[in-house]
Write an enzyme that holds these catalytic residues in place. Structure first.
Site, PDB file in Angstrom:
ATOM      1  N   THR A 155     -32.179  26.948  36.717  1.00  0.00           N
ATOM      2  CA  THR A 155     -30.770  27.311  36.539  1.00  0.00           C
ATOM      3  C   THR A 155     -30.251  26.359  35.467  1.00  0.00           C
ATOM      4  O   THR A 155     -30.728  25.217  35.369  1.00  0.00           O
ATOM      5  CB  THR A 155     -29.929  27.132  37.827  1.00  0.00           C
ATOM      6  OG1 THR A 155     -29.885  25.748  38.163  1.00  0.00           O
ATOM      7  CG2 THR A 155     -30.499  27.935  38.996  1.00  0.00           C
ATOM      8  N   HIS A 156     -29.335  26.808  34.653  1.00  0.00           N
ATOM      9  CA  HIS A 156     -28.824  25.997  33.524  1.00  0.00           C
ATOM     10  C   HIS A 156     -29.946  25.555  32.592  1.00  0.00           C
ATOM     11  O   HIS A 156     -29.828  24.525  31.936  1.00  0.00           O
ATOM     12  CB  HIS A 156     -28.069  24.756  34.021  1.00  0.00           C
ATOM     13  CG  HIS A 156     -27.056  25.034  35.073  1.00  0.00           C
ATOM     14  ND1 HIS A 156     -25.736  25.300  34.805  1.00  0.00           N
ATOM     15  CD2 HIS A 156     -27.195  25.129  36.430  1.00  0.00           C
ATOM     16  CE1 HIS A 156     -25.089  25.530  35.952  1.00  0.00           C
ATOM     17  NE2 HIS A 156     -25.965  25.440  36.945  1.00  0.00           N
ATOM     18  N   SER A 277     -46.484  32.342   9.099  1.00  0.00           N
ATOM     19  CA  SER A 277     -45.471  31.874   8.150  1.00  0.00           C
ATOM     20  C   SER A 277     -46.080  31.876   6.758  1.00  0.00           C
ATOM     21  O   SER A 277     -47.266  31.611   6.586  1.00  0.00           O
ATOM     22  CB  SER A 277     -45.033  30.467   8.533  1.00  0.00           C
ATOM     23  OG  SER A 277     -44.550  29.777   7.403  1.00  0.00           O
ATOM     24  N   LYS A 283     -48.480  27.977  11.684  1.00  0.00           N
ATOM     25  CA  LYS A 283     -47.517  28.648  12.538  1.00  0.00           C
ATOM     26  C   LYS A 283     -47.973  30.006  13.068  1.00  0.00           C
ATOM     27  O   LYS A 283     -48.676  30.748  12.416  1.00  0.00           O
ATOM     28  CB  LYS A 283     -46.199  28.858  11.768  1.00  0.00           C
ATOM     29  CG  LYS A 283     -45.540  27.567  11.358  1.00  0.00           C
ATOM     30  CD  LYS A 283     -44.445  27.127  12.280  1.00  0.00           C
ATOM     31  CE  LYS A 283     -43.338  28.141  12.383  1.00  0.00           C
ATOM     32  NZ  LYS A 283     -42.340  27.695  13.328  1.00  0.00           N
ATOM     33  N   GLU A 290     -38.279  37.979  18.790  1.00  0.00           N
ATOM     34  CA  GLU A 290     -37.030  37.655  18.089  1.00  0.00           C
ATOM     35  C   GLU A 290     -36.310  38.925  17.622  1.00  0.00           C
ATOM     36  O   GLU A 290     -35.086  39.028  17.687  1.00  0.00           O
ATOM     37  CB  GLU A 290     -37.313  36.740  16.897  1.00  0.00           C
ATOM     38  CG  GLU A 290     -37.675  35.332  17.338  1.00  0.00           C
ATOM     39  CD  GLU A 290     -38.171  34.464  16.193  1.00  0.00           C
ATOM     40  OE1 GLU A 290     -37.923  33.260  16.221  1.00  0.00           O
ATOM     41  OE2 GLU A 290     -38.822  34.988  15.265  1.00  0.00           O
ATOM     42  N   GLN A 322     -17.659  63.747  13.773  1.00  0.00           N
ATOM     43  CA  GLN A 322     -18.923  63.893  13.052  1.00  0.00           C
ATOM     44  C   GLN A 322     -19.659  62.549  12.977  1.00  0.00           C
ATOM     45  O   GLN A 322     -20.873  62.504  12.880  1.00  0.00           O
ATOM     46  CB  GLN A 322     -18.632  64.413  11.640  1.00  0.00           C
ATOM     47  CG  GLN A 322     -19.836  64.523  10.741  1.00  0.00           C
ATOM     48  CD  GLN A 322     -19.508  65.325   9.491  1.00  0.00           C
ATOM     49  OE1 GLN A 322     -19.267  66.519   9.552  1.00  0.00           O
ATOM     50  NE2 GLN A 322     -19.496  64.660   8.351  1.00  0.00           N
TER      51      GLN A 322
HETATM   52  N1  ARG Z   1     -20.515  68.581  11.053  1.00  0.00           N
HETATM   53  C1  ARG Z   1     -19.542  68.683  12.090  1.00  0.00           C
HETATM   54  C2  ARG Z   1     -19.743  67.539  13.094  1.00  0.00           C
HETATM   55  O1  ARG Z   1     -20.770  66.980  13.078  1.00  0.00           O
HETATM   56  C3  ARG Z   1     -19.683  69.981  12.792  1.00  0.00           C
HETATM   57  C4  ARG Z   1     -18.418  70.480  13.397  1.00  0.00           C
HETATM   58  C5  ARG Z   1     -17.463  70.866  12.332  1.00  0.00           C
HETATM   59  N2  ARG Z   1     -16.308  71.454  12.884  1.00  0.00           N
HETATM   60  C6  ARG Z   1     -15.192  71.640  12.154  1.00  0.00           C
HETATM   61  N3  ARG Z   1     -14.199  72.176  12.737  1.00  0.00           N
HETATM   62  N4  ARG Z   1     -15.147  71.251  10.897  1.00  0.00           N
HETATM   63  O2  ARG Z   1     -18.855  67.228  13.851  1.00  0.00           O
END
Ligand code: ARG
Length: 457
Positions: A155-156, A277, A283, A290, A322
């Site tokens: 712990t710690h 490395s 190394k 990581e 979108q």
């Molecule tokens: N390319 C648009 C998206 O990924 C698709 C839907 C577009 N709809 C609209 N009413 N322009 O959201």
């Protein structure tokens, strides 16, 4: 190329706008799901006599041809057609003519994109759940191999009490179990079909939404068309479950990094999973661990990106949405890669059991065993703690372990101490004694192993 929505416009879209608004550069990732959705939609339209069986057959055949052309990389995606939906629809009309123009009946891109993202995520979730199961099994196997290995528990980041290595490994099996349950839960809510909600209000045409959903393998259909096209909770749940998973992987990665240092020397990560490395020839670096830790930042960022994107949006669809795809694609691809590489690396790790055993008893890690011994002899815990603290202080001043004191010296601290206490100072005995439910005793570790053997079958 003519845009499907060009009717109401008198001027051509500016080129800057085309490249600013396009999503085909990334949503082409959804092509399979878009075609799958369209095939089901066409079949439903025919069943409902909204289009003819002949038209539906032409649409399905055309879509299948497009699928072949995309998978063989001969399809040309054009940014003027904005997104995957319009690219495919326009190619279809080009291939089959008039019937192609009927595909978009009783649907909109708003429900279409919601559908595609759900289909995509369902597939990803199934893979991720399977990878997590495999990782759990690998950890379980390691735990089974190390049921007798005692190590220092921390712990710690200070040595606290001896534990079984198996117990430590099983802690990760528990974490991954919760992760897997979160993804399974998210899958339940992703597995709802929005198609047929159209732009936001549904349709006046006689569709059969349940039929389309059945064809697509959904367990349910959405109940409110406005919500169905606005909702991205399923994606947020996915991103948040991914963030929590990565937090777990990052903690594990940190332990692998620490444990493989000269200073700890608890493990050796195999050559296959380490890198050298370019300047220091001696190394051997834990770069994979990581990077597992490092990629966590991006996965957290993806969650924040979508939460922020959604927070101010009025109902229903807005073009902002979108932007939901990039974080979802990135998190799915990244966590799959992390789970695969971790599973391969961990099964190759060598535990330095000699060193783990030797260090298990260092740092007065069995002091609590003295205090609990005194409690069993009727000493109140706070007093027992105080007495033990003084014993430790004396040992520190003499630079000796707890076992370095004679019985007479120990009795100087409390007459309740007798010979039987000396055996408790051994780390293995200390571990064995911790048999409370969920504790580190071998009996409890075996119970956990049995439980997970059943659960992971
Ligand atoms: N390319 C648009 C998206 O990924 C698709 C839907 C577009 N709809 C609209 N009413 N322009 O959201």
């Amino acid at each position: 190329m003519k845009k499907p929505w060009a009717g109401r416009f008198t001027q051509k879209t500016s080129g800057t706008v085309e490249s600013f608004t396009e999503s085909i550069s990334f949503d082409r990732n959804l092509w399979k799901h878009d075609i799958e959705g369209s095939i089901a939609h066409a079949r439903m339209l025919a069943k409902q006599r909204i289009i003819t069986v002949r038209e539906a057959a032409a649409i399905v055949a055309g879509l299948k041809r497009i699928a072949r052309s995309i998978s063989s990389k001969t399809f040309t995606f054009s940014p003027e057609l904005e997104d995957i939906h319009m690219n495919i629809e326009s190619a279809l009309t080009e291939k089959i003519g008039a019937a192609g123009k009927k595909l978009h009946t009783a649907r909109s891109r708003n429900d279409q994109v919601a559908l595609d993202l759900r289909l995509y995520l369902k597939e990803q979730l199934q893979d991720i759940i399977a990878f997590l199961l495999k990782l759990q099994k690998t950890f379980l196997k390691l735990a089974e191999m190390h049921q007798e290995t005692v190590m220092p528990g921390y712990t710690h980041l200070q040595r606290a009490q001896p534990v079984l290595l198996a117990h430590h490994l099983l802690a990760y099996v528990e974490m991954f179990q919760r992760d897997r349950e979160r993804f399974r839960d998210c899958l339940q809510r992703t597995d709802v079909c929005p198609l047929g909600s159209c732009a936001l209000a549904g349709t006046s045409l006689p569709t059969d939404r349940a039929y389309t959903a059945k064809l697509l393998g959904f367990r349910a259909i959405s109940g409110n068309s406005i919500d169905a096209v606005s909702d991205r909770d399923f994606a947020l749940e996915f991103l948040s479950s991914s963030a929590i998973l990565m937090m777990h992987l990052s903690r594990l990665a940190e332990e692998l990094i620490l444990w493989s240092t000269e200073e700890f020397s608890f493990i050796e990560i195999s050559d296959r999973f380490t890198t050298g490395s370019s300047i220091m020839p001696q190394k051997k670096n834990p770069d994979v661990a990581e990077l597992l830790r490092g990629k966590t930042g991006r996965i957290y960022g993806n969650l924040m990106a979508l939460l922020t994107l959604m927070k101010g949006l009025p109902l229903a669809y807005n073009r902002d949405m979108q932007e939901d795809k990039l974080p979802v694609f990135d998190s799915a691809e990244t966590i799959k890669a992390c789970l695969i590489v971790l599973q391969e690396m961990i099964q190759d790790v060598k535990f330095n059991t000699k060193r783990l055993r030797e260090t298990a008893g260092e740092g007065y890690s069995t002091a609590t065993d003295i205090a609990e011994y005194l409690v069993r002899k009727g000493v109140p815990f706070r007093e027992a703690h105080e007495i033990t603290g003084r014993i430790v202080l004396l040992c520190i001043s003499r630079n000796i372990p707890l076992t370095g004191l004679s019985l007479a010296e120990l009795r100087g601290f409390s007459v309740k101490i007798s010979r039987d206490m000396l055996a408790l100072l051994d780390p293995a005995a200390s571990v064995k004694a911790r048999s409370s439910y969920g504790g580190t005793s071998l009996s409890e570790v075996k119970r956990q192993i049995r439980q997970f053997r059943k659960l992971l079958k």
